[in-house]
Every structure is written in C-alpha cells, then in structure tokens.
Scaffold this motif. Structure first.
Motif, PDB file in Angstrom:
ATOM      1  N   LYS A 115       0.821  -1.210   0.000  1.00 50.28           N
ATOM      2  CA  LYS A 115       0.000   0.000   0.000  1.00 50.28           C
ATOM      3  C   LYS A 115       0.857   1.263   0.000  1.00 50.28           C
ATOM      4  O   LYS A 115       0.528   2.239  -0.665  1.00 50.28           O
ATOM      5  N   GLU A 116       1.986   1.245   0.713  1.00 47.39           N
ATOM      6  CA  GLU A 116       2.846   2.425   0.824  1.00 47.39           C
ATOM      7  C   GLU A 116       3.471   2.828  -0.517  1.00 47.39           C
ATOM      8  O   GLU A 116       3.825   3.985  -0.705  1.00 47.39           O
ATOM      9  N   PHE A 117       3.605   1.894  -1.471  1.00 44.15           N
ATOM     10  CA  PHE A 117       4.169   2.202  -2.776  1.00 44.15           C
ATOM     11  C   PHE A 117       3.090   2.502  -3.812  1.00 44.15           C
ATOM     12  O   PHE A 117       3.381   2.970  -4.899  1.00 44.15           O
ATOM     13  N   SER A 118       1.857   2.211  -3.491  1.00 45.51           N
ATOM     14  CA  SER A 118       0.763   2.350  -4.440  1.00 45.51           C
ATOM     15  C   SER A 118       0.391   3.821  -4.627  1.00 45.51           C
ATOM     16  O   SER A 118       0.671   4.670  -3.792  1.00 45.51           O
ATOM     17  N   CYS A 119      -0.256   4.094  -5.758  1.00 43.56           N
ATOM     18  CA  CYS A 119      -0.761   5.440  -6.052  1.00 43.56           C
ATOM     19  C   CYS A 119      -1.990   5.280  -6.946  1.00 43.56           C
ATOM     20  O   CYS A 119      -2.416   4.169  -7.243  1.00 43.56           O
ATOM     21  N   ALA A 120      -2.548   6.377  -7.384  1.00 45.73           N
ATOM     22  CA  ALA A 120      -3.779   6.355  -8.180  1.00 45.73           C
ATOM     23  C   ALA A 120      -3.644   5.492  -9.439  1.00 45.73           C
ATOM     24  O   ALA A 120      -4.595   4.824  -9.844  1.00 45.73           O
ATOM     25  N   ALA A 121      -2.478   5.479 -10.050  1.00 45.00           N
ATOM     26  CA  ALA A 121      -2.285   4.687 -11.267  1.00 45.00           C
ATOM     27  C   ALA A 121      -2.544   3.202 -11.005  1.00 45.00           C
ATOM     28  O   ALA A 121      -3.171   2.515 -11.823  1.00 45.00           O
ATOM     29  N   PHE A 122      -2.090   2.691  -9.865  1.00 43.16           N
ATOM     30  CA  PHE A 122      -2.301   1.282  -9.546  1.00 43.16           C
ATOM     31  C   PHE A 122      -3.776   0.995  -9.251  1.00 43.16           C
ATOM     32  O   PHE A 122      -4.291  -0.061  -9.621  1.00 43.16           O
ATOM     33  N   ILE A 123      -4.452   1.928  -8.622  1.00 47.54           N
ATOM     34  CA  ILE A 123      -5.883   1.749  -8.350  1.00 47.54           C
ATOM     35  C   ILE A 123      -6.650   1.697  -9.667  1.00 47.54           C
ATOM     36  O   ILE A 123      -7.536   0.856  -9.851  1.00 47.54           O
TER      37      ILE A 123
END
Length: 108
Positions: free
Chosen positions: A72-80
């Motif tokens: 989760k800490e590396f995720s951003c809107a692009a991954f969602i």
C-alpha cells in the motif's frame, strides 16, 4: 517519445522510463513463480507511473507471472486505476490489468 526499458540487476528486475536520454521514472520488481511484486516505484507523473506499471506487468507476464502485488505504501492512483485492490498488500490479475483501457485521457 517515452520509452520503457527493462533491466535486471542481481536477480531484481525493473523498468526505466526514458524521455530522450532523460530518466523520468523507474520501478523495481521481483518475479517469483506466478507472482510479481513491485519493490519500488519512483516517478512523479501519474501517467508515466501507469506506463511503468503496465510495462513491468507485461515483462513479468512474459515470464509466467499471473498476479501482481504492491505494498500500500508504494501504491498510487495509477495502480488503483489498473485494478489493484486490498488492504496492506494490493493485488490484481495481470491479464485483467493489461486489458483495461488507457486512462491517460488521450482519446478524450
């Protein structure tokens, strides 16, 4: 033109985004059997991040990976947008993510 160039270093794979000769983004990931896990994502542009993620998942899929994961800490809107979901570890089936349409707005 933006290019996505794969690399491998000591068993860790990665993807570099280049505009001309300038590095504009980078990610590292591990492929282990049917799983690939993003280890780092370094990019300030959301659309380039999506391109990096797609290129990395395609690279991993060509090595028989089926599930992509990211903390989760590396995720951003692009991954969602690519369909990643979960609590602490987000995941997606790579074929589903790669089949999703471009979200960059170029066709709008």
């Amino acid at each position: 033109m933006i290019r996505f160039i794969p690399f491998e270093n000591n068993g860790i794979a990665g993807m570099t985004a280049l505009e001309g000769e300038n590095e504009i983004g980078r990610c590292e990931f591990n492929v282990d059997g049917y799983n690939m896990t993003f280890l780092s994502v370094e990019c300030t542009d959301d659309i380039i991040t999506e391109g990096l993620a797609r290129a990395a998942m395609n690279y991993a899929a060509n090595r028989n990976a089926y599930i992509a994961k990211i903390k989760k800490e590396f995720s951003c809107a692009a991954f969602i947008r690519l369909g990643f979901s979960g609590e602490d570890i987000l995941s997606v089936e790579i074929p589903e993510a790669l089949a999703s349409g471009c979200t960059c707005g170029a066709n709008q």
